[in-house]
Design an enzyme around this catalytic site. Structure first.
Site: not given
Ligand code: APR
Length: 267
Positions: A115-116, A139, A211, A79, A131, A235
């Site tokens: 986000n990381v 460690c 999400s 990653r 996160h 979103n």
């Molecule tokens: N602009 C805005 N939103 C977007 C875009 C974009 N260009 N592209 C995708 N999305 C939206 C998707 O529709 C989705 O709802 O971003 C969201 C991403 O959702 P996830 O993949 O679930 O990511 P996230 O909500 O950050 O996940 C939360 O879950 O896996 C763990 O620790 C990890 O921080 C992460 C946490």
């Protein structure tokens, strides 16, 4: 550019901009979607999402690391390889610009991210990470931060060699892991406190590119709403967030750029 959007979205952006011109405190929560336009895959996208291709239980839990540290470490090194040359997009830049503008207006804009990656920082934002950080290590056993070439070369990430050999802690011999909050782990206390305070005291809460499925971060919008805030969601896809007042259903890059332009023009 507003004219190129659907009339509904254009009206909603203007409604949001009007609200945000008032210099009341704002809390912004971002998720993987804000980095999608930089080329970093999200977690739950049906085609490209990391959790569609890999099982989170095998890679992002303390149990997985204890069971197979090499697998987990290699995945995070992969990653890092994937992310190291990615740059902030229009949404990160618009947020950073807004934070700068808001300082001059004595408005507080607290940015919290799940986000990381470090794209908010690269864009020039002040940000709290709930996160953890992809570019930091510690460690797994004693928690001592581990500085290695990944961190030292952070400013010239092109030169990084992402070795997937396990590293051990100089103090206790435990395995070094990424400084990331895995499923089942607690959030960093200070970061969570900052997020809760900002959500509870803001007048507007903006959720961008998440999400809204992962708690406790997903609960921040509800906390803000209970304390009287207006909730804006950016979103392109619907989410289970039921407390949203204004939905800006498009990519964060275009929406944030237009929103900040509108706020700038009004203030
Ligand atoms: N602009 C805005 N939103 C977007 C875009 C974009 N260009 N592209 C995708 N999305 C939206 C998707 O529709 C989705 O709802 O971003 C969201 C991403 O959702 P996830 O993949 O679930 O990511 P996230 O909500 O950050 O996940 C939360 O879950 O896996 C763990 O620790 C990890 O921080 C992460 C946490």
């Amino acid at each position: 550019m507003l004219a190129e959007l659907s009339p509904k979205l254009s009206v909603e952006i203007q409604r949001a901009a009007k609200l945000l011109t008032n210099p009341a405190p704002v809390c912004v929560l971002t998720g993987a979607g804000i980095s999608a336009e930089s080329g970093i895959p999200t977690f739950r996208d049906k085609q490209t999402g990391l959790w569609q291709r890999y099982r989170a239980e095998d890679l992002a839990t303390p149990t997985a690391f204890v069971r197979d540290p090499k697998l987990v470490w290699s995945w995070y090194q992969w990653r890092r390889q994937l992310v190291h040359d990615k740059k902030p997009n229009a949404a990160h830049c618009a947020l950073a610009k807004w934070q700068q503008m808001s300082k001059a207006n004595h408005q507080s804009v607290t940015l919290i991210t799940q986000n990381v990656d470090d794209l908010h920082e690269q864009a020039g934002s002040m940000v709290t990470h709930l996160h953890g950080h992809l570019w930091r290590n510690r460690c797994h056993d004693c928690g001592t931060p581990f500085e290695n070439e990944v961190e030292a070369l952070n400013s010239s990430k092109d030169a990084i060699y992402f070795d997937d050999e396990l590293i051990t802690c100089q103090h206790c011999g435990g395995y070094i892991r990424p400084d990331i909050v895995w499923f089942g782990e607690s959030l960093p206390m200070q970061a969570w406190q900052t997020a809760e305070d900002a959500a509870a005291s803001c007048k507007v809460f903006i959720s961008i590119g998440t999400s809204s499925l992962v708690y406790p971060a997903a609960g921040l919008a509800q906390l803000a709403k209970q304390n009287g805030a207006t909730i804006i969601e950016i979103n392109p896809n619907p989410t289970p967030n039921t407390v949203v007042d204004i939905t800006l259903a498009a990519n964060a890059g275009i929406v944030m750029q237009l929103l900040i332009e509108q706020i700038d023009a009004r203030s």
